[in-house]
Design a protein around this motif. Structure first.
Motif, PDB file in Angstrom:
ATOM      1  N   TRP A  18       0.828  -1.207   0.000  1.00  0.00           N
ATOM      2  CA  TRP A  18       0.000   0.000   0.000  1.00  0.00           C
ATOM      3  C   TRP A  18       0.860   1.253   0.000  1.00  0.00           C
ATOM      4  N   LEU A  19       1.979   1.209   0.733  1.00  0.00           N
ATOM      5  CA  LEU A  19       2.857   2.370   0.818  1.00  0.00           C
ATOM      6  C   LEU A  19       3.627   2.570  -0.485  1.00  0.00           C
ATOM      7  N   SER A 107      16.973  10.057  13.727  1.00  0.00           N
ATOM      8  CA  SER A 107      16.134  10.918  14.568  1.00  0.00           C
ATOM      9  C   SER A 107      16.048  12.321  13.987  1.00  0.00           C
ATOM     10  N   LEU A 108      17.166  12.846  13.509  1.00  0.00           N
ATOM     11  CA  LEU A 108      17.159  14.178  12.902  1.00  0.00           C
ATOM     12  C   LEU A 108      16.373  14.188  11.590  1.00  0.00           C
ATOM     13  N   ARG A 109      16.462  13.111  10.831  1.00  0.00           N
ATOM     14  CA  ARG A 109      15.672  13.033   9.598  1.00  0.00           C
ATOM     15  C   ARG A 109      14.176  13.016   9.923  1.00  0.00           C
ATOM     16  N   ILE A 110      13.804  12.280  10.951  1.00  0.00           N
ATOM     17  CA  ILE A 110      12.399  12.232  11.370  1.00  0.00           C
ATOM     18  C   ILE A 110      11.950  13.610  11.862  1.00  0.00           C
ATOM     19  N   ALA A 117       6.252  18.788   7.783  1.00  0.00           N
ATOM     20  CA  ALA A 117       4.817  18.512   7.768  1.00  0.00           C
ATOM     21  C   ALA A 117       4.056  19.616   8.514  1.00  0.00           C
ATOM     22  N   GLY A 118       4.573  20.031   9.660  1.00  0.00           N
ATOM     23  CA  GLY A 118       3.945  21.116  10.412  1.00  0.00           C
ATOM     24  C   GLY A 118       3.950  22.420   9.635  1.00  0.00           C
ATOM     25  N   SER A 167       6.855  10.672   3.704  1.00  0.00           N
ATOM     26  CA  SER A 167       8.263  10.363   3.997  1.00  0.00           C
ATOM     27  C   SER A 167       8.403   9.770   5.392  1.00  0.00           C
ATOM     28  N   LEU A 168       7.643  10.311   6.343  1.00  0.00           N
ATOM     29  CA  LEU A 168       7.638   9.729   7.693  1.00  0.00           C
ATOM     30  C   LEU A 168       7.090   8.304   7.675  1.00  0.00           C
ATOM     31  N   LEU A 169       5.996   8.097   6.949  1.00  0.00           N
ATOM     32  CA  LEU A 169       5.429   6.754   6.844  1.00  0.00           C
ATOM     33  C   LEU A 169       6.436   5.772   6.257  1.00  0.00           C
ATOM     34  N   VAL A 170       7.170   6.207   5.253  1.00  0.00           N
ATOM     35  CA  VAL A 170       8.184   5.339   4.641  1.00  0.00           C
ATOM     36  C   VAL A 170       9.255   4.996   5.669  1.00  0.00           C
ATOM     37  N   ARG A 171       9.694   5.992   6.428  1.00  0.00           N
ATOM     38  CA  ARG A 171      10.743   5.738   7.429  1.00  0.00           C
ATOM     39  C   ARG A 171      10.266   4.752   8.504  1.00  0.00           C
TER      40      ARG A 171
END
Length: 180
Positions: A18-19, A107-110, A117-118, A167-171
């Motif tokens: 799905w992703l 963590s920095l990428r997230i 996103a914000g 991108s967050l979902l992929v990570r």
């Protein structure tokens, strides 16, 4: 040089089906945005050619060119900015992050994706309210709604939010994340 986008670091073969489908769809959206921007760039060049021709050959400067070019530049800029988020092509200085061990680097990428996103949400909200608020005013020389100049702010803010969120979902949904 910025790091590759999350969806390229984690190829579709390692993502849930799905992703991978969502990523392919957003790749198409990004390509469409770039195609639209390219067409707008050609139109921008053509109308400036008309401006020069009108001014120096016909001795009759078309007055609408300035307003039309401003609208086109706004659309080109914001569409390109949204695609830059998806493709990770924005200028960045990431040599410190890339020199860190895997956990703080990820963590920095997230954190970056969360902040993007914000930012996209805020941009979408205020851009949409600006477009709605200016929709009754008419642009001089063009005779179209002033909202067309503000619309890309809201639209591209929404795209930035979606691109960063995916991108967050992929990570988070990709097993065996690589050590890139």
């Amino acid at each position: 040089m910025s790091s590759p986008p999350a969806h390229e670091v984690h190829p579709p073969s390692t993502q849930p089906k799905w992703l991978a489908g969502v990523v392919r769809g957003l790749d198409l959206v990004a390509s469409a945005c770039m195609a639209v921007s390219g067409v707008m760039m050609v139109v921008l060049i053509a109308i400036f050619g008309w401006l020069v021709f009108g001014r120096y050959v016909l001795n009759d400067t078309p007055t609408w060119v300035e307003q039309a070019s401003l609208v086109l530049v706004v659309w080109i800029t914001f569409l390109g900015a949204a695609v830059g988020v998806w493709r990770s092509t924005h200028l960045s200085i990431d040599f410190i992050r890339e020199g860190l061990p895997r956990v703080p680097r990820e963590s920095l990428r997230i954190l970056t994706d969360l902040l993007l996103a914000g930012f996209g949400l805020v941009m979408a909200w205020y851009g949409t309210s600006l477009a709605i608020g200016t929709s009754r005013r008419i642009m001089p020389m063009l005779g179209i709604s002033e909202g067309w100049r503000a619309l890309p702010l809201g639209l591209c803010g929404a795209l930035i939010f979606v691109f960063a969120f995916v991108s967050l979902l992929v990570r988070f949904n990709t097993p065996n994340r690589t050590d890139r």
